[in-house]
Design a protein around this motif. Structure first.
Motif, PDB file in Angstrom:
ATOM      1  N   GLU A 134     -33.151 -77.269 -13.631  1.00 10.02           N
ATOM      2  CA  GLU A 134     -33.154 -78.163 -14.793  1.00 10.02           C
ATOM      3  C   GLU A 134     -34.568 -78.601 -15.153  1.00 10.02           C
ATOM      4  O   GLU A 134     -34.912 -78.731 -16.329  1.00 10.02           O
ATOM      5  CB  GLU A 134     -32.244 -79.374 -14.551  1.00 10.02           C
ATOM      6  N   ARG A 135     -35.396 -78.822 -14.138  1.00 12.33           N
ATOM      7  CA  ARG A 135     -36.796 -79.180 -14.400  1.00 12.33           C
ATOM      8  C   ARG A 135     -37.505 -78.025 -15.107  1.00 12.33           C
ATOM      9  O   ARG A 135     -38.229 -78.226 -16.085  1.00 12.33           O
ATOM     10  CB  ARG A 135     -37.506 -79.540 -13.095  1.00 12.33           C
ATOM     11  N   ASN A 136     -37.279 -76.791 -14.641  1.00 10.68           N
ATOM     12  CA  ASN A 136     -37.871 -75.611 -15.282  1.00 10.68           C
ATOM     13  C   ASN A 136     -37.331 -75.441 -16.706  1.00 10.68           C
ATOM     14  O   ASN A 136     -38.073 -75.079 -17.621  1.00 10.68           O
ATOM     15  CB  ASN A 136     -37.581 -74.349 -14.473  1.00 10.68           C
ATOM     16  N   HIS A 137     -36.040 -75.703 -16.865  1.00 12.46           N
ATOM     17  CA  HIS A 137     -35.426 -75.598 -18.186  1.00 12.46           C
ATOM     18  C   HIS A 137     -36.039 -76.613 -19.144  1.00 12.46           C
ATOM     19  O   HIS A 137     -36.316 -76.311 -20.313  1.00 12.46           O
ATOM     20  CB  HIS A 137     -33.906 -75.795 -18.066  1.00 12.46           C
ATOM     21  N   GLU A 138     -36.259 -77.831 -18.665  1.00 11.46           N
ATOM     22  CA  GLU A 138     -36.878 -78.867 -19.486  1.00 11.46           C
ATOM     23  C   GLU A 138     -38.293 -78.455 -19.891  1.00 11.46           C
ATOM     24  O   GLU A 138     -38.688 -78.600 -21.060  1.00 11.46           O
ATOM     25  CB  GLU A 138     -36.914 -80.191 -18.703  1.00 11.46           C
ATOM     26  N   GLU A 139     -39.050 -77.895 -18.962  1.00 10.18           N
ATOM     27  CA  GLU A 139     -40.405 -77.426 -19.277  1.00 10.18           C
ATOM     28  C   GLU A 139     -40.354 -76.295 -20.297  1.00 10.18           C
ATOM     29  O   GLU A 139     -41.190 -76.233 -21.207  1.00 10.18           O
ATOM     30  CB  GLU A 139     -41.105 -76.951 -17.991  1.00 10.18           C
ATOM     31  N   LEU A 140     -39.370 -75.420 -20.163  1.00 11.18           N
ATOM     32  CA  LEU A 140     -39.217 -74.316 -21.103  1.00 11.18           C
ATOM     33  C   LEU A 140     -38.910 -74.834 -22.508  1.00 11.18           C
ATOM     34  O   LEU A 140     -39.458 -74.343 -23.501  1.00 11.18           O
ATOM     35  CB  LEU A 140     -38.109 -73.372 -20.636  1.00 11.18           C
ATOM     36  N   VAL A 141     -38.070 -75.857 -22.605  1.00 11.66           N
ATOM     37  CA  VAL A 141     -37.749 -76.446 -23.907  1.00 11.66           C
ATOM     38  C   VAL A 141     -39.012 -77.022 -24.542  1.00 11.66           C
ATOM     39  O   VAL A 141     -39.288 -76.810 -25.738  1.00 11.66           O
ATOM     40  CB  VAL A 141     -36.645 -77.526 -23.771  1.00 11.66           C
ATOM     41  N   PHE A 142     -39.822 -77.746 -23.768  1.00 18.14           N
ATOM     42  CA  PHE A 142     -41.075 -78.301 -24.297  1.00 18.14           C
ATOM     43  C   PHE A 142     -42.028 -77.187 -24.703  1.00 18.14           C
ATOM     44  O   PHE A 142     -42.706 -77.273 -25.729  1.00 18.14           O
ATOM     45  CB  PHE A 142     -41.741 -79.224 -23.269  1.00 18.14           C
ATOM     46  N   GLU A 143     -42.084 -76.124 -23.926  1.00 16.67           N
ATOM     47  CA  GLU A 143     -42.966 -74.993 -24.230  1.00 16.67           C
ATOM     48  C   GLU A 143     -42.534 -74.311 -25.530  1.00 16.67           C
ATOM     49  O   GLU A 143     -43.371 -73.989 -26.378  1.00 16.67           O
ATOM     50  CB  GLU A 143     -42.932 -73.989 -23.071  1.00 16.67           C
ATOM     51  N   ILE A 144     -41.228 -74.132 -25.700  1.00 14.64           N
ATOM     52  CA  ILE A 144     -40.718 -73.513 -26.935  1.00 14.64           C
ATOM     53  C   ILE A 144     -41.050 -74.391 -28.132  1.00 14.64           C
ATOM     54  O   ILE A 144     -41.465 -73.902 -29.192  1.00 14.64           O
ATOM     55  CB  ILE A 144     -39.195 -73.256 -26.821  1.00 14.64           C
ATOM     56  N   GLU A 145     -40.883 -75.704 -27.972  1.00 15.28           N
ATOM     57  CA  GLU A 145     -41.207 -76.628 -29.060  1.00 15.28           C
ATOM     58  C   GLU A 145     -42.691 -76.517 -29.420  1.00 15.28           C
ATOM     59  O   GLU A 145     -43.057 -76.446 -30.601  1.00 15.28           O
ATOM     60  CB  GLU A 145     -40.865 -78.063 -28.654  1.00 15.28           C
ATOM     61  N   ASN A 146     -43.553 -76.490 -28.412  1.00 12.50           N
ATOM     62  CA  ASN A 146     -44.995 -76.390 -28.665  1.00 12.50           C
ATOM     63  C   ASN A 146     -45.350 -75.067 -29.337  1.00 12.50           C
ATOM     64  O   ASN A 146     -46.195 -75.031 -30.240  1.00 12.50           O
ATOM     65  CB  ASN A 146     -45.779 -76.570 -27.365  1.00 12.50           C
ATOM     66  N   GLN A 147     -44.709 -73.985 -28.909  1.00  8.29           N
ATOM     67  CA  GLN A 147     -44.959 -72.687 -29.542  1.00  8.29           C
ATOM     68  C   GLN A 147     -44.500 -72.702 -30.993  1.00  8.29           C
ATOM     69  O   GLN A 147     -45.183 -72.171 -31.872  1.00  8.29           O
ATOM     70  CB  GLN A 147     -44.241 -71.568 -28.776  1.00  8.29           C
ATOM     71  N   ALA A 148     -43.348 -73.318 -31.251  1.00  5.99           N
ATOM     72  CA  ALA A 148     -42.841 -73.411 -32.622  1.00  5.99           C
ATOM     73  C   ALA A 148     -43.804 -74.216 -33.497  1.00  5.99           C
ATOM     74  O   ALA A 148     -44.112 -73.818 -34.630  1.00  5.99           O
ATOM     75  CB  ALA A 148     -41.448 -74.035 -32.638  1.00  5.99           C
ATOM     76  N   LEU A 149     -44.284 -75.333 -32.966  1.00  7.30           N
ATOM     77  CA  LEU A 149     -45.239 -76.149 -33.728  1.00  7.30           C
ATOM     78  C   LEU A 149     -46.523 -75.381 -34.006  1.00  7.30           C
ATOM     79  O   LEU A 149     -47.058 -75.439 -35.114  1.00  7.30           O
ATOM     80  CB  LEU A 149     -45.547 -77.448 -32.978  1.00  7.30           C
ATOM     81  N   ALA A 150     -47.010 -74.655 -33.004  1.00  7.49           N
ATOM     82  CA  ALA A 150     -48.229 -73.865 -33.192  1.00  7.49           C
ATOM     83  C   ALA A 150     -48.004 -72.776 -34.237  1.00  7.49           C
ATOM     84  O   ALA A 150     -48.860 -72.547 -35.108  1.00  7.49           O
ATOM     85  CB  ALA A 150     -48.671 -73.251 -31.858  1.00  7.49           C
ATOM     86  N   SER A 151     -46.853 -72.121 -34.192  1.00  8.03           N
ATOM     87  CA  SER A 151     -46.541 -71.077 -35.176  1.00  8.03           C
ATOM     88  C   SER A 151     -46.453 -71.676 -36.578  1.00  8.03           C
ATOM     89  O   SER A 151     -46.940 -71.086 -37.551  1.00  8.03           O
ATOM     90  CB  SER A 151     -45.229 -70.386 -34.826  1.00  8.03           C
ATOM     91  N   LEU A 152     -45.810 -72.836 -36.689  1.00  5.14           N
ATOM     92  CA  LEU A 152     -45.705 -73.493 -37.996  1.00  5.14           C
ATOM     93  C   LEU A 152     -47.077 -73.883 -38.529  1.00  5.14           C
ATOM     94  O   LEU A 152     -47.350 -73.740 -39.729  1.00  5.14           O
ATOM     95  CB  LEU A 152     -44.804 -74.723 -37.900  1.00  5.14           C
TER      96      LEU A 152
ATOM     97  N   THR B 101     -49.924 -72.408 -37.844  1.00  9.15           N
ATOM     98  CA  THR B 101     -50.589 -71.167 -38.242  1.00  9.15           C
ATOM     99  C   THR B 101     -50.053 -70.702 -39.593  1.00  9.15           C
ATOM    100  O   THR B 101     -50.820 -70.325 -40.486  1.00  9.15           O
ATOM    101  CB  THR B 101     -50.360 -70.071 -37.179  1.00  9.15           C
ATOM    102  N   PHE B 102     -48.725 -70.738 -39.752  1.00  3.93           N
ATOM    103  CA  PHE B 102     -48.100 -70.329 -41.000  1.00  3.93           C
ATOM    104  C   PHE B 102     -48.552 -71.224 -42.156  1.00  3.93           C
ATOM    105  O   PHE B 102     -48.860 -70.744 -43.247  1.00  3.93           O
ATOM    106  CB  PHE B 102     -46.577 -70.360 -40.845  1.00  3.93           C
ATOM    107  N   LYS B 103     -48.593 -72.521 -41.894  1.00  2.00           N
ATOM    108  CA  LYS B 103     -49.031 -73.472 -42.914  1.00  2.00           C
ATOM    109  C   LYS B 103     -50.463 -73.181 -43.342  1.00  2.00           C
ATOM    110  O   LYS B 103     -50.782 -73.192 -44.537  1.00  2.00           O
ATOM    111  CB  LYS B 103     -48.921 -74.901 -42.366  1.00  2.00           C
ATOM    112  N   GLN B 104     -51.326 -72.911 -42.380  1.00  2.00           N
ATOM    113  CA  GLN B 104     -52.726 -72.630 -42.699  1.00  2.00           C
ATOM    114  C   GLN B 104     -52.852 -71.351 -43.527  1.00  2.00           C
ATOM    115  O   GLN B 104     -53.639 -71.286 -44.472  1.00  2.00           O
ATOM    116  CB  GLN B 104     -53.570 -72.522 -41.422  1.00  2.00           C
ATOM    117  N   LYS B 105     -52.047 -70.342 -43.181  1.00  2.00           N
ATOM    118  CA  LYS B 105     -52.072 -69.095 -43.960  1.00  2.00           C
ATOM    119  C   LYS B 105     -51.625 -69.364 -45.393  1.00  2.00           C
ATOM    120  O   LYS B 105     -52.219 -68.839 -46.338  1.00  2.00           O
ATOM    121  CB  LYS B 105     -51.170 -68.039 -43.313  1.00  2.00           C
ATOM    122  N   LEU B 106     -50.569 -70.180 -45.555  1.00  2.00           N
ATOM    123  CA  LEU B 106     -50.106 -70.524 -46.899  1.00  2.00           C
ATOM    124  C   LEU B 106     -51.180 -71.283 -47.677  1.00  2.00           C
ATOM    125  O   LEU B 106     -51.406 -71.018 -48.863  1.00  2.00           O
ATOM    126  CB  LEU B 106     -48.828 -71.370 -46.828  1.00  2.00           C
ATOM    127  N   LEU B 107     -51.839 -72.218 -47.006  1.00  2.00           N
ATOM    128  CA  LEU B 107     -52.907 -72.975 -47.668  1.00  2.00           C
ATOM    129  C   LEU B 107     -54.065 -72.061 -48.067  1.00  2.00           C
ATOM    130  O   LEU B 107     -54.642 -72.217 -49.149  1.00  2.00           O
ATOM    131  CB  LEU B 107     -53.398 -74.108 -46.759  1.00  2.00           C
TER     132      LEU B 107
END
Length: 165
Positions: A45-63, A65-71
């Motif tokens: 569960e601790r690893n799963h929680e870290e994975l959820v935070f990592e996925i969220e951070n990757q999603a934010l980073a991708s967004l 990057t996408f936003k900057q490309k659009l700008l």
């Protein structure tokens, strides 16, 4: 022993305690196994929680990057559109100036001819009036031609915005 006649094989308490100690070893093993399983579940569960935070951070980073490309694309498009408008504005400005100069010259010619006609009417002789009538035919044709050219060359705004995907 007298009161418990139904007990067929009575056991001595010390023997029972000895047997329980042996049985506790098995219980300890089971509890130890459960504890390890609980710790593995906790770790999962601790690893799963870290994975959820990592996925969220990757999603934010991708967004981001996408936003900057659009700008960047928007800035480039804005630059191209404004540059194109500026070029057309400069060209249209030159056309407007040329048309204004021609129209001003035309109006001045008309005023000059009107003044000339008034002068002939007021001070001219019959010969002047006859000559004026001859010039009228030529002048009217020339003035119609000039006004036709001015009408054809008058300014129109035509800007098109084409979005390329």
């Amino acid at each position: 022993m007298a009161d418990h006649r139904k007990c067929e094989e009575p056991k001595v308490l010390s023997d029972i305690l000895n047997d329980i100690k042996v049985d506790c070893g098995g219980l300890k093993t089971v509890l130890h196994d459960f504890q390890q399983e609980g710790e593995r579940l906790f770790e999962h569960e601790r690893n799963h929680e870290e994975l959820v935070f990592e996925i969220e951070n990757q999603a934010l980073a991708s967004l981001q990057t996408f936003k900057q490309k659009l700008l960047d694309i928007y800035a480039q498009l804005e630059n191209e559109v404004l540059s194109s408008i500026a070029d057309k504005k400069k060209f249209k400005g030159e056309q407007i100036k040329t048309n204004n100069d021609k129209a001003r010259q035309f109006v001045n010619d008309i005023k000059q001819k009107s003044t000339y006609i008034k002068q002939v009417e007021k001070f001219g002789t019959n010969e002047h009036v006859v000559l004026l009538r001859q010039l009228k035919k030529i002048s009217v044709c020339r003035l119609k031609s000039i006004i036709g050219e001015l009408v054809k060359s008058r300014g129109y705004i035509s800007l098109s915005l084409i979005v390329r995907g």
